[in-house]
Design an enzyme around this catalytic site. Sequence first.
Site, PDB file in Angstrom:
ATOM      1  CG  ASP A  42      65.796 -13.807 113.012  1.00 17.80           C
ATOM      2  OD1 ASP A  42      65.777 -14.911 112.766  1.00 17.80           O
ATOM      3  OD2 ASP A  42      65.747 -13.537 114.318  1.00 17.80           O
ATOM      4  CB  SER A  43      66.887 -17.579 108.651  1.00 17.01           C
ATOM      5  OG  SER A  43      65.889 -17.075 107.791  1.00 17.01           O
ATOM      6  CG  ASP A  81      61.573 -13.510 112.096  1.00 21.41           C
ATOM      7  OD1 ASP A  81      60.455 -13.714 112.392  1.00 21.41           O
ATOM      8  OD2 ASP A  81      62.657 -14.256 111.759  1.00 21.41           O
ATOM      9  CE  LYS A 110      59.466 -16.443 112.422  1.00 24.86           C
ATOM     10  NZ  LYS A 110      60.328 -16.536 113.496  1.00 24.86           N
ATOM     11  CD  GLU A 112      63.393 -17.011 117.458  1.00 23.61           C
ATOM     12  OE1 GLU A 112      63.811 -17.061 116.280  1.00 23.61           O
ATOM     13  OE2 GLU A 112      64.008 -17.173 118.353  1.00 23.61           O
ATOM     14  CD  GLU A 179      63.115 -23.259 113.714  1.00 22.93           C
ATOM     15  OE1 GLU A 179      64.415 -23.547 112.920  1.00 22.93           O
ATOM     16  OE2 GLU A 179      62.739 -22.162 113.884  1.00 22.93           O
TER      17      GLU A 179
END
Length: 261
Positions: A42-43, A81, A110, A112, A179
């Site tokens: 999602d970056s 993501d 993925k 978080e 990260e």
Amino acid sequence: MRRTVKDFRNAKGQRLVYLTAYDYPTARLAEAAGVDAILVGDSLGMVVLGYPSTVPVTLEEMLHHTKAARRGAPETFLVADLPYLAYATLDRALLAAERLLKEGGADAVKLEGGEEVAEIVRGLVRAGVPVLGHVGLTPQTASQLGGYKLQGRRPEEAERILKGALALEEAGAYGVVLEMVPARLAKEVTERLSVHTVGIGAGPHTDAQVLVFHDVVGLYGDFKPRFVKRYLEAGRLIQEALSRYAQEVREGVFPGEEHSF
């Protein structure tokens, strides 16, 4: 041949290469380079869509870019993501994962978070969805962590990160991203987990590394985090090429006879 989740589950101790890619051309280049896995992160909200953070990224945008990346890299393991709040509940997570895997062509998703998302991970894995975890700096909730900065310096932070990684493994995650954490903490987490770890800004001791495509090739010359190594200054080279094109058009140099029919 495309790797499988089983391959990654058996990859502990291997030096694996993850790289982000967000569209057909970047994914095609990543596959040609022989990376082990592509992350449609999602970056993309920041490096492709120009958002100030990853928070505004929608599921539809993730799906759009995942489809494009899959077309560019049909033979590479692809992780997508889950965007912000798409996994606030298990039902939402299952619906989002279903679309990314069935429509987008992703091999895994993925998300978080640590202990707080372990039950979501467990539910996804139980439903047959491969999950890559992510602890340390979690960009979707960076404001709660004090911004985009190193996590795990203080003992209580380090303990939270370690417990989170262990909870993700216990819930069935096939790997965990670390990260922006101190190298010594990443080493400890990597040694404690039986699944592989993927580092970004986490030092040399993780099983795998991941970087953003645009950072690796230097597409944005004014942005270089400490943990990034640039292998090219593509932004400068592209700008020079475009400037030459504009100049030659204005001067009547292009198109020449050799470009005409």
